[in-house]
Scaffold this motif. Structure first.
Motif: not given
Length: 120
Positions: A84-93
């Motif tokens: 259930s990924l959201k645009p706000e999950d965008t990042a370097v992990y």
């Protein structure tokens, strides 16, 4: 030389899923607390999930119920299943391996990071 190598990042549409993997070359992997952190542009690095040597997990409210961390001690690998990924999950992990020896000394290792982009 300790290495943590992440894989599995990429571009996914909102609502989609990704599974990150982190292979660790640390000695006695099983005694390390493993964690996933993320850093978005202009923001501080934040904890996404952690799993202790005993298998206890911890998540912030922002990902609870959507992300699951797990570990395979036989393969020296930790995983992060992201649903259930959201645009706000965008990042370097980033993958992290932590082991405390005392109140003032610890081993604290980081991977190079893998980009996760959630966009339509």
């Amino acid at each position: 030389q300790v290495q943590l190598v992440e894989s599995g990042g990429g571009l996914v549409q909102p609502g989609g899923s990704l599974r990150l993997s982190c292979a660790a070359s640390v000695t006695i992997f099983s005694i390390y607390t493993m964690g996933w952190y993320r850093q978005a542009p202009g923001k501080q690095r934040e904890l996404v999930a952690s799993i202790s040597s005993g298998g206890f997990t911890n998540y912030p409210d922002s990902v609870k119920g959507r992300f699951t961390i797990s570990r395979d001690n036989a393969k020296n690998t930790v995983y992060l299943q992201m649903n259930s990924l959201k645009p706000e999950d965008t990042a370097v992990y980033y993958c992290n391996a932590y082991r405390a020896f005392s109140a003032v000394t610890a081993n604290d290792y980081w991977g190079q990071g893998t980009q996760v982009t959630v966009s339509s």
